[in-house]
Design an enzyme around this catalytic site. Structure first.
Site, PDB file in Angstrom:
ATOM      1  N   TYR A   1       0.815  -1.226   0.000  1.00  0.00           N
ATOM      2  CA  TYR A   1       0.000   0.000   0.000  1.00  0.00           C
ATOM      3  C   TYR A   1       0.848   1.276   0.000  1.00  0.00           C
ATOM      4  O   TYR A   1       0.544   2.227   0.711  1.00  0.00           O
ATOM      5  CB  TYR A   1      -0.969   0.017   1.194  1.00  0.00           C
ATOM      6  CG  TYR A   1      -1.678  -1.278   1.459  1.00  0.00           C
ATOM      7  CD1 TYR A   1      -2.402  -1.919   0.449  1.00  0.00           C
ATOM      8  CD2 TYR A   1      -1.640  -1.892   2.695  1.00  0.00           C
ATOM      9  CE1 TYR A   1      -3.067  -3.123   0.676  1.00  0.00           C
ATOM     10  CE2 TYR A   1      -2.298  -3.096   2.949  1.00  0.00           C
ATOM     11  CZ  TYR A   1      -3.008  -3.703   1.929  1.00  0.00           C
ATOM     12  OH  TYR A   1      -3.654  -4.898   2.161  1.00  0.00           O
ATOM     13  N   HIS A   2       1.893   1.308  -0.840  1.00  0.00           N
ATOM     14  CA  HIS A   2       2.773   2.474  -0.884  1.00  0.00           C
ATOM     15  C   HIS A   2       2.923   3.042  -2.298  1.00  0.00           C
ATOM     16  O   HIS A   2       4.051   3.279  -2.743  1.00  0.00           O
ATOM     17  CB  HIS A   2       4.159   2.114  -0.348  1.00  0.00           C
ATOM     18  CG  HIS A   2       4.192   1.717   1.083  1.00  0.00           C
ATOM     19  ND1 HIS A   2       5.269   1.065   1.659  1.00  0.00           N
ATOM     20  CD2 HIS A   2       3.290   1.890   2.081  1.00  0.00           C
ATOM     21  CE1 HIS A   2       5.026   0.836   2.935  1.00  0.00           C
ATOM     22  NE2 HIS A   2       3.829   1.328   3.214  1.00  0.00           N
ATOM     23  N   PRO A   3       1.868   3.297  -3.055  1.00  0.00           N
ATOM     24  CA  PRO A   3       2.046   3.857  -4.396  1.00  0.00           C
ATOM     25  C   PRO A   3       2.599   5.285  -4.345  1.00  0.00           C
ATOM     26  O   PRO A   3       2.154   6.102  -3.539  1.00  0.00           O
ATOM     27  CB  PRO A   3       0.634   3.829  -4.982  1.00  0.00           C
ATOM     28  CG  PRO A   3      -0.270   3.878  -3.794  1.00  0.00           C
ATOM     29  CD  PRO A   3       0.441   3.106  -2.718  1.00  0.00           C
TER      30      PRO A   3
END
Length: 542
Positions: free
Chosen positions: A473-475
């Site tokens: 969850y780190h775009p």
């Protein structure tokens, strides 16, 4: 904020997105009583009680009331699977949904940004902004502050399996490190989290809530941005939908995009800012050529190894209704126990192989296991050892698929498309197994449940990574910061969009390269620094 009179349709600053960056900007820019600030948020208020319970991400992720619920395109690098990409659609954005983990990254990350021509983004220049935000429960020192609104505290949960994991990491030569955000990142220890007295501390709570009493700040929720207003090469406002009506707001000074690594490039492209041929193919007139919009997408891909164990884990504590009741009662009465759990308990930052000058992989150890959070924990004792590559070489893209701003864009992560990433993920699994084979864990592990011992050769381990990996969850990086000589740069070092006036991008999308760790704290830092730059550029105090 007074509600008795209608607010003007003209403001000094219009901020699009009330997430990790937007809430910070709203607070800092509205400190000047002489300016009018409008904050637009497509989601709703942060009233869902699960937002404020640390473990509430089990209830808010994949919930369309609080989550955009994005889905990637089928990705060849991960066996043509599609991954769910949660992004916060609520005040606080993803800081209201995330795992609360407070990690800044490595000094070299920021020095590399500056070395690529982004003046003022070296570690020495950004450290004061990390400290400015922070209210560190351990007290102030050279690396931490105590006067900021963002509470950072130690975990309120300790379990034997986590202690064994730490001891096992040390047994294979990984040093202990009690402050991963201090002098050096390498090592193993317990995470800190953005929480205070057992409650989540999102940017909505830390930054926006105290600012909302100011008469010069207007916050509009359920306000979906549709496109930016351009007059030649000047952005002077925004069109948005609110209460089923299309409305327009104009900016005397600037429009600031803070909609994240998916939302910001989408809004730019829908406004005719991007790569001309792509825009033409989806029926959007190109108003300003910027081929880097939506490109350079980066994310941390994790491989989650699950080990069955004879040692009690949180699976045993929360899977039965009576025990769930007891856990809930403990939290209500004491603000302790499993409901205070961040996304992980223990971190490891280390090298995937010998000879590297700094860590290139990160572990998130959880004293529980599940196939999917919404489905509940496994019906047996187990823990999760998740490992990700910190600085992936693979690059993806975000592109709109139509001229309709309400249609979701296509997300192409291109995971494991770079050969270096394939090698690192194989070596990372080997490190995870070395930790599991060390005596403190080996004596309580009964089985490697996922991916399983049938995967042994490098080719098999790469296949396991393709089958069992998930986003962490780190775009980032889809509106890359860089000089005007970089054809893929979208913003300059002051986060102004190249070739346009009146428009900045301030969120995780401006990262030239993803930081070596969780991305929430760096995003808050970016907004703190941007607020000072905006004030300076308009002649105000910073």
């Amino acid at each position: 904020m007074s509600m008795s009179a209608p607010r003007p349709s003209e403001y000094d600053y219009i901020i699009i997105g009330a997430g990790s960056a937007g809430c910070v900007l709203a607070n800092r820019l509205s400190e000047d009583p002489g300016v009018e600030v409008l904050l637009l948020e497509a989601g709703g208020r942060d009233w869902n009680p699960w937002i404020h319970v640390p473990v509430g991400y089990f209830k808010t992720m994949h919930n369309p009331a609080t989550d955009w619920c994005y889905l990637t395109e089928p990705d060849p690098g991960i066996a043509n699977r599609q991954l769910q990409w949660p992004r916060g659609k609520v005040l606080g954005g993803s800081s209201s949904l995330n795992g609360l983990l407070y990690i800044r990254g490595q000094k070299q990350d920021y020095d590399d940004w500056a070395g690529d021509g982004n003046t003022g983004w070296d570690y020495a220049s950004v450290l004061p902004y990390f400290k400015k935000s922070e209210c560190q429960s351990r007290g102030a020192d050279d690396y931490h502050g105590v006067d900021g609104p963002l509470h950072v505290s130690d975990l309120r949960l300790r379990r034997e399996i986590a202690e064994r994991f730490i001891d096992a990491a040390k047994a294979i030569g990984i040093p202990g490190n009690s402050d991963v955000n201090g002098q050096d990142q390498e090592g193993v220890g317990y995470f800190q989290q953005t929480a205070f007295k057992g409650f989540r501390c999102s940017t909505a709570k830390a930054f926006l809530r105290p600012a909302r009493k100011r008469r010069n700040l207007t916050v509009m929720t359920r306000a979906q941005c549709k496109q930016l207003l351009l007059d030649g090469k000047h952005v002077h406002g925004v069109v948005f939908e609110h209460q089923k009506q299309e409305k327009t707001a104009r900016a005397r000074r600037e429009v600031i995009l803070s909609s994240g690594a998916i939302g910001s490039p989408q809004i730019l492209q829908c406004s005719g800012i991007g790569e001309p041929e792509h825009l033409k193919s989806v029926g959007v007139e190109c108003r300003h050529t910027l081929p880097g919009v939506g490109e350079n997408l980066q994310d941390h891909l994790q491989v989650r190894l699950v080990f069955k164990t004879s040692c009690s884990t949180l699976n045993d504590e929360v899977r039965h209704p009576l025990k769930q009741f007891m856990v809930g009662t403990q939290y209500v009465l004491t603000r302790t126990g499993p409901l205070t759990l961040a996304a992980s308990q223990v971190y490891v930052f280390t090298q995937s192989r010998e000879g590297l000058d700094r860590p290139d992989i990160q572990f998130h150890m959880q004293p529980l296991s599940a196939d999917k959070p919404a489905e509940g924990v496994h019906p047996f004792s187990a823990f999760t050892s998740s490992v990700c590559q910190l600085r992936p070489h693979s690059r993806g893209r975000v592109r709109i698929t139509s001229a309709n701003p309400l249609d979701y864009p296509a997300i192409h992560p291109n995971y494991l498309s770079a050969e270096e990433d394939q090698r690192v993920v194989v070596d990372a699994i080997k490190v995870a197994r070395r930790i599991a084979e060390a005596k403190p864990l080996e004596e309580v592990i009964t089985e490697e449940y996922v991916p399983g011992e049938k995967f042994q050769t490098d080719e098999e381990l790469l296949d396991a990574a393709r089958q069992y990996s998930q986003t962490i969850y780190h775009p980032t990086s889809t509106c890359k910061m860089g000089s005007d000589s970089d054809p893929m740069a979208v913003v300059d070092a002051r986060l102004r969009v190249h070739g346009l006036s009146g428009l900045r991008v301030v969120d995780a999308s401006i990262m030239p390269s993803i930081v070596s760790g969780n991305t929430n704290a760096p995003t808050i830092m970016i907004a703190e620094k941007a607020a000072d730059m905006i004030k300076e550029d308009h002649g105000g105090p910073s």
